[in-house]
Write a protein that holds these residues in place. Structure first.
Motif, mmCIF file in Angstrom:
data_model
loop_
_atom_site.group_PDB
_atom_site.id
_atom_site.type_symbol
_atom_site.label_atom_id
_atom_site.label_comp_id
_atom_site.label_asym_id
_atom_site.label_seq_id
_atom_site.Cartn_x
_atom_site.Cartn_y
_atom_site.Cartn_z
ATOM 1 N N ILE A 14 0.869 -1.171 0.000
ATOM 2 C CA ILE A 14 0.000 0.000 0.000
ATOM 3 C C ILE A 14 0.911 1.229 0.000
ATOM 4 C CG2 ILE A 14 -1.817 1.279 1.183
ATOM 5 C CD1 ILE A 14 -2.754 -1.405 0.095
ATOM 6 N N CYS A 15 0.796 2.028 -1.025
ATOM 7 C CA CYS A 15 1.730 3.135 -1.221
ATOM 8 C C CYS A 15 1.094 4.469 -0.841
ATOM 9 C CB CYS A 15 2.194 3.180 -2.676
ATOM 10 S SG CYS A 15 3.798 3.973 -2.882
ATOM 11 N N GLY A 16 1.944 5.411 -0.452
ATOM 12 C CA GLY A 16 1.466 6.742 -0.112
ATOM 13 C C GLY A 16 0.956 6.852 1.314
ATOM 14 N N ILE A 17 1.608 6.159 2.248
ATOM 15 C CA ILE A 17 1.189 6.214 3.652
ATOM 16 C C ILE A 17 1.712 7.501 4.288
ATOM 17 C CG2 ILE A 17 1.352 5.079 5.897
ATOM 18 C CD1 ILE A 17 -0.376 3.654 3.727
ATOM 19 N N LYS A 18 0.824 8.188 5.019
ATOM 20 C CA LYS A 18 1.177 9.486 5.596
ATOM 21 C C LYS A 18 0.903 9.577 7.095
ATOM 22 C CE LYS A 18 0.007 13.156 3.301
ATOM 23 N NZ LYS A 18 -0.832 14.166 2.586
ATOM 24 N N ASP A 19 0.183 8.609 7.668
ATOM 25 C CA ASP A 19 -0.211 8.746 9.069
ATOM 26 C C ASP A 19 -0.077 7.416 9.807
ATOM 27 O OD1 ASP A 19 -3.185 7.443 9.320
ATOM 28 O OD2 ASP A 19 -2.840 8.295 7.335
ATOM 29 N N SER A 20 0.096 7.520 11.117
ATOM 30 C CA SER A 20 0.329 6.338 11.947
ATOM 31 C C SER A 20 -0.912 5.441 12.055
ATOM 32 C CB SER A 20 0.780 6.762 13.338
ATOM 33 O OG SER A 20 -0.191 7.586 13.964
ATOM 34 N N LYS A 21 -2.093 6.030 12.017
ATOM 35 C CA LYS A 21 -3.315 5.230 12.120
ATOM 36 C C LYS A 21 -3.394 4.234 10.969
ATOM 37 C CE LYS A 21 -8.364 5.498 12.176
ATOM 38 N NZ LYS A 21 -9.557 6.401 12.106
ATOM 39 N N THR A 22 -3.172 4.710 9.758
ATOM 40 C CA THR A 22 -3.222 3.813 8.600
ATOM 41 C C THR A 22 -2.102 2.788 8.667
ATOM 42 O OG1 THR A 22 -4.132 5.609 7.256
ATOM 43 C CG2 THR A 22 -3.271 3.700 6.080
ATOM 44 N N LEU A 23 -0.918 3.229 9.044
ATOM 45 C CA LEU A 23 0.201 2.300 9.134
ATOM 46 C C LEU A 23 -0.064 1.212 10.160
ATOM 47 C CD1 LEU A 23 2.999 1.311 8.441
ATOM 48 C CD2 LEU A 23 3.939 3.029 9.991
ATOM 49 N N PHE A 25 -2.858 0.047 11.038
ATOM 50 C CA PHE A 25 -3.852 -0.850 10.433
ATOM 51 C C PHE A 25 -3.167 -1.853 9.500
ATOM 52 C CE2 PHE A 25 -6.695 -2.005 6.986
ATOM 53 C CZ PHE A 25 -7.824 -2.448 7.664
ATOM 54 N N LEU A 26 -2.216 -1.378 8.693
ATOM 55 C CA LEU A 26 -1.490 -2.268 7.791
ATOM 56 C C LEU A 26 -0.694 -3.309 8.582
ATOM 57 C CD1 LEU A 26 -0.060 0.188 5.091
ATOM 58 C CD2 LEU A 26 -2.287 -0.963 5.153
ATOM 59 N N ILE A 27 -0.058 -2.865 9.651
ATOM 60 C CA ILE A 27 0.715 -3.784 10.487
ATOM 61 C C ILE A 27 -0.190 -4.832 11.107
ATOM 62 C CG2 ILE A 27 2.064 -3.931 12.614
ATOM 63 C CD1 ILE A 27 3.151 -1.103 11.902
ATOM 64 N N LYS A 205 -6.138 7.754 2.837
ATOM 65 C CA LYS A 205 -6.448 6.332 2.739
ATOM 66 C C LYS A 205 -7.720 5.986 3.499
ATOM 67 C CE LYS A 205 -2.835 4.935 0.336
ATOM 68 N NZ LYS A 205 -2.421 6.227 -0.255
ATOM 69 N N ASN A 206 -8.422 4.962 3.000
ATOM 70 C CA ASN A 206 -9.635 4.452 3.616
ATOM 71 C C ASN A 206 -9.364 3.005 4.046
ATOM 72 O OD1 ASN A 206 -12.177 3.026 3.858
ATOM 73 N ND2 ASN A 206 -13.191 4.754 2.864
ATOM 74 N N THR A 207 -9.321 2.758 5.339
ATOM 75 C CA THR A 207 -8.953 1.424 5.816
ATOM 76 C C THR A 207 -10.004 0.368 5.469
ATOM 77 O OG1 THR A 207 -9.829 1.992 8.012
ATOM 78 C CG2 THR A 207 -7.453 2.239 7.665
ATOM 79 N N ASP A 208 -11.246 0.772 5.318
ATOM 80 C CA ASP A 208 -12.276 -0.190 4.889
ATOM 81 C C ASP A 208 -11.987 -0.692 3.477
ATOM 82 O OD1 ASP A 208 -13.675 -0.035 7.265
ATOM 83 O OD2 ASP A 208 -15.023 1.545 6.560
#
Length: 224
Positions: A14-23, A25-27, A205-208
């Motif tokens: 997932i490219c273009g990560i800018k914030d810890s919340k999204t990151l 979620f990926l982890i 990014k939209n985590t859903d």
């Protein structure tokens, strides 16, 4: 190559990560790679200090960082590599194979080189980048005003179906929930690189949407 290896082990970036919340979620969902874009014209750009915080969050996880650069002088790239301890970078401009080798001469690092695709003739470029570790195929723009990358646009994937080259490669450009199943039918890709296809707007990014992609990929994997 058996079917499980061919279709069941695709990587997700997932490219273009800018914030810890999204990151985070990926982890939590064991996404393989996250991309940090260091191209200032991009709405997904992050500065080196924010990127440092993000790479620290992921440091001891299986979700690996990828620094994404566009025609940046090697001396400047080196500052990012050193500060962020990057082990994988992606080059998305007009970088040469010599440029790639010069980076690798001074670093223990792997490099993804993008190749923009419009027709089969563009596949000749796969022979050009001998020093790259991976290739990434995305949409080739007709406009000089568009930013580097797929720009949420999809090229004809049949061009790369059944492609057999020695290097592992990623598919990018316009991948989203509606076409990921078709992408999964392609033979031989190492993984998928997705950005705009999981966003509400550029850079957000939209985590859903990310979770829907993850679930489709996992369901497909379990079918083989």
């Amino acid at each position: 190559m058996n079917r499980q290896n061919e279709r069941g082990l695709r990587k997700l970036k997932i490219c273009g990560i800018k914030d810890s919340k999204t990151l985070n979620f990926l982890i939590k969902n064991a996404v393989d790679y996250f991309g940090l874009i260091f191209y200032e014209r991009s709405p997904r750009y992050v500065d080196i200090n924010k990127a440092y915080n993000l790479t620290n969050i992921a440091k001891h996880t299986k979700t690996k960082s990828v620094g994404v650069f566009v025609d940046l002088p090697i001396k400047k790239i080196q500052k990012y590599i050193d500060k962020l301890n990057l082990k994988l970078i992606q080059l998305h401009g007009n970088e040469s194979d010599r440029y790639i080798q010069d980076i690798k001469n001074n670093n223990n690092i792997k490099i993804i080189k993008n190749i923009a695709i419009r027709n089969k003739k563009d596949l000749e470029l796969t022979k050009k980048f001998l020093n790259a570790d991976y290739l990434l195929f995305d949409y080739k723009s007709n406009s000089i005003n568009e930013l580097p990358g797929g720009n949420a646009k999809q090229f004809d994937w049949e061009i790369i179906n059944n492609l057999r080259i020695e290097k592992k490669w990623f598919l990018s450009g316009g991948i989203n929930e509606s076409n990921i199943k078709n992408a999964l039918k392609l033979k031989n890709p190492y993984g998928f690189d997705i950005s705009s296809g999981v966003e509400d707007r550029p850079g957000v990014k939209n985590t859903d949407k990310i979770l829907k992609i993850i679930n489709i990929m996992r369901k497909q994997k379990n079918e083989y």
